[in-house]
Design an enzyme around this catalytic site. Structure first.
Site, short mmCIF file in Angstrom:
data_model
loop_
_atom_site.label_atom_id
_atom_site.label_comp_id
_atom_site.label_asym_id
_atom_site.label_seq_id
_atom_site.Cartn_x
_atom_site.Cartn_y
_atom_site.Cartn_z
N GLY A 116 14.74 -5.07 -0.13
CA GLY A 116 13.87 -3.90 -0.19
C GLY A 116 14.62 -2.65 -0.60
N HIS A 128 8.53 -7.15 4.64
CA HIS A 128 9.22 -8.43 4.46
C HIS A 128 8.32 -9.42 3.69
CE1 HIS A 128 11.01 -7.04 8.45
NE2 HIS A 128 12.08 -7.19 7.71
N MET A 188 7.43 1.03 6.37
CA MET A 188 7.40 -0.01 7.40
C MET A 188 8.82 -0.38 7.79
SD MET A 188 4.36 -2.56 6.38
CE MET A 188 2.71 -1.93 6.19
N VAL A 240 7.37 -0.71 1.10
CA VAL A 240 5.97 -0.85 1.54
C VAL A 240 5.76 0.13 2.70
CG1 VAL A 240 4.25 -2.44 2.47
CG2 VAL A 240 5.98 -3.26 0.84
N GLN A 269 22.02 -0.15 1.05
CA GLN A 269 22.35 -1.57 1.25
C GLN A 269 22.22 -2.34 -0.07
OE1 GLN A 269 20.96 -4.03 4.69
NE2 GLN A 269 19.35 -4.64 3.29
N ALA A 273 11.47 -9.98 13.08
CA ALA A 273 10.47 -8.97 13.47
C ALA A 273 9.70 -8.55 12.22
CB ALA A 273 11.12 -7.78 14.17
N LEU A 274 9.14 -9.56 11.58
CA LEU A 274 8.62 -9.38 10.22
C LEU A 274 7.36 -8.53 10.17
CD1 LEU A 274 9.15 -13.05 8.96
CD2 LEU A 274 10.70 -11.09 8.78
N HIS A 275 7.25 -7.77 9.08
CA HIS A 275 6.06 -6.95 8.81
C HIS A 275 5.71 -7.11 7.33
CE1 HIS A 275 9.00 -4.27 7.06
NE2 HIS A 275 9.62 -4.13 8.22
P1 AMP Z 1 15.57 -6.18 7.76
O1 AMP Z 1 14.89 -7.30 8.47
O2 AMP Z 1 15.20 -4.83 8.26
O3 AMP Z 1 17.05 -6.39 7.63
O4 AMP Z 1 14.99 -6.21 6.29
C1 AMP Z 1 15.06 -7.38 5.50
C2 AMP Z 1 14.73 -7.04 4.09
O5 AMP Z 1 13.42 -6.48 4.03
C3 AMP Z 1 15.68 -5.99 3.51
O6 AMP Z 1 15.95 -6.30 2.14
C4 AMP Z 1 14.87 -4.72 3.63
O7 AMP Z 1 15.23 -3.73 2.70
C5 AMP Z 1 13.47 -5.23 3.37
N1 AMP Z 1 12.48 -4.31 3.92
C6 AMP Z 1 12.42 -3.81 5.17
N2 AMP Z 1 11.40 -2.94 5.29
C7 AMP Z 1 10.81 -2.88 4.08
C8 AMP Z 1 9.69 -2.14 3.55
N3 AMP Z 1 9.01 -1.28 4.29
N4 AMP Z 1 9.38 -2.33 2.24
C9 AMP Z 1 10.08 -3.19 1.46
N5 AMP Z 1 11.12 -3.92 1.91
C10 AMP Z 1 11.49 -3.76 3.20
#
Ligand code: AMP
Length: 292
Positions: free
Chosen positions: A151, A41, A192, A184, A157, A36-38
């Site tokens: 992130g 990511h 995000m 971000v 984490q 569910a990338l934004h």
């Molecule tokens: P997730 O898919 O939520 O497990 O996130 C995957 C990676 O993306 C993790 O290392 C998160 O910390 C990072 N991440 C998620 N949201 C953000 C953001 N808004 N800014 C920077 N990194 C992010």
């Protein structure tokens, strides 16, 4: 970009990427995600591309890090759309394991990082960081990256993963090659998150109160205001803005995440988790230490 979902395919694809023979091995960067990338990511992916010859991204909605009453089933899954985004960013390999590939029948191991996992989200979500540490250790062993990107959005984490890598003497990646990337944010300041899509338009508008109230609290604490009273004010501001409840609002040491009753001379962090409707949002920001 190649997409693989089984370990044998992953090993073959990695061997091809790494090259070998007479030439120097290619450097590989890993970006683990749950999909569910934004833009958050994709920012990690861009940082990874700049740091290595090839980027491996993983997408795995890890059942072990969801509690029994959490959103595992509802968590957004959109592999084809995510793959297109990663390909456009120049990712070489997408590792999208099935649950059976990650946790085959008989899987019995668990990695638990005491201390840093215990408070904050660990207290609110029992077992969550065991699930995170276990899957990230497996991802590291499967891909053996030279460098990995996470992130700061998930600040606890990141601390858990760094502690695990240090304690277990991991070398692929080494603890110093676990890179934290600043959060971000949307134009109104909301961090995000894949979970933001659960918000109704009204909740989404109200959610911007979270970073706003955090900035106000940080300015007050940096200005010498009393920490407990300031955090109580932060919680009240969130409830007034439409949040249903606040799991925690804590000033903590940036490294140990131990709660601080007062701002000291070492780097500190304000960390908050709060619920709006049925959605739990987390955020954290740096607090400049007192000049000693
Ligand atoms: P997730 O898919 O939520 O497990 O996130 C995957 C990676 O993306 C993790 O290392 C998160 O910390 C990072 N991440 C998620 N949201 C953000 C953001 N808004 N800014 C920077 N990194 C992010």
């Amino acid at each position: 970009m190649q997409t693989v979902n089984g370990l044998l395919m992953l090993r073959t694809a990695l061997a091809q990427l790494r090259g070998g023979g007479g030439s120097p091995r290619s450097r590989i960067a890993l970006v683990p995600t749950m999909g569910a990338l934004h833009e958050g990511h994709l920012t990690l992916v861009r940082r990874a591309r700049a740091a290595a010859d090839h980027v491996v991204a993983s997408i795995f909605v890890n059942p072990k890090q969801f509690g029994p009453n959490e959103d595992l089933d509802a968590y957004p899954r959109q592999l084809a759309a995510d793959a297109a985004l990663l390909e456009a960013e120049g990712v070489a390999l997408l590792w999208a394991p099935t649950v059976e590939a990650m946790y085959p029948a008989g899987f019995a191991s668990n990695i638990s990082v005491a201390g840093v996992s215990d408070g904050l989200c660990g207290a609110a979500r029992p077992g969550h960081f065991d699930g995170v540490a276990t899957v990230v250790c497996k991802l590291f062993n499967q891909v053996q990256p030279d460098v990995a990107f996470f992130g700061e959005k998930d600040f606890q984490q990141l601390a858990v993963i760094r502690t695990m890598a240090r304690d277990l003497d991991l070398t692929a990646p080494h603890v110093d090659a676990i890179i934290g990337v600043p959060t971000v944010r949307e134009p109104d300041g909301l961090a995000m998150s894949s979970r933001n899509r659960y918000l109704t338009p009204e909740q989404r508008a109200a959610a911007a109160a979270l970073p706003r109230a955090m900035k106000t609290a940080i300015a007050a604490i940096e200005g010498g205001a009393q920490v407990t009273a300031t955090l109580a004010g932060l919680e009240a501001a969130l409830i007034a803005a439409g949040f249903a409840s606040v799991d925690y609002a804590v000033l903590a040491d940036s490294t140990s995440l131990a709660p601080l009753g007062a701002l000291g001379p070492t780097p500190a962090r304000l960390l908050v988790a709060a619920r709006i409707g049925g959605t739990r949002l987390i955020d954290n920001m740096a607090v400049t230490p007192r000049q000693s």
